[in-house]
Design a protein around this motif. Structure first.
Motif: not given
Length: 102
Positions: A16, A20, A23-24
């Motif tokens: 990631m 990434d 965002e998660k």
């Protein structure tokens, strides 16, 4: 304890980017960068949030962040080997997810 390094190791093992992960975890990319750079202390609840985003547990991140010489009941070599095994499992899980997408 080096939580910033443990988070970065787990993130990269997952393949990631900081974006990434941000965002998660529903946080900003700049905050991830500050955490990984050791410029921000984070709460246990944020460790749990990041761990969830990394599809792991806070306990694994905290174990990986622990100073090995402070793990008095665990041999330092064993702790290092265990950390490496965790990273390999995180990487393998990432590969398995990618293969399932194909």
């Amino acid at each position: 304890m080096n939580i910033s390094h443990a988070i970065k190791l787990c993130r990269t093992a997952r393949g990631m980017s900081q974006m990434d992960l941000a965002e998660k975890a529903n946080i900003s990319t700049s905050y991830v960068s500050l955490i990984e750079g050791g410029k921000r202390d984070i709460s246990i609840s944020m460790v749990e949030n990041i761990a969830t985003a990394l599809d792991t547990t806070a306990e694994i991140i905290l174990f990986m962040a622990a100073d090995k010489e402070k793990l008095v009941n665990i041999d330092a070599k064993f702790a290092d080997d265990l950390s490496m095994s965790i990273l390999e499992l995180l990487s393998a899980k990432k590969s398995g997810v990618e293969e399932a997408r194909l």
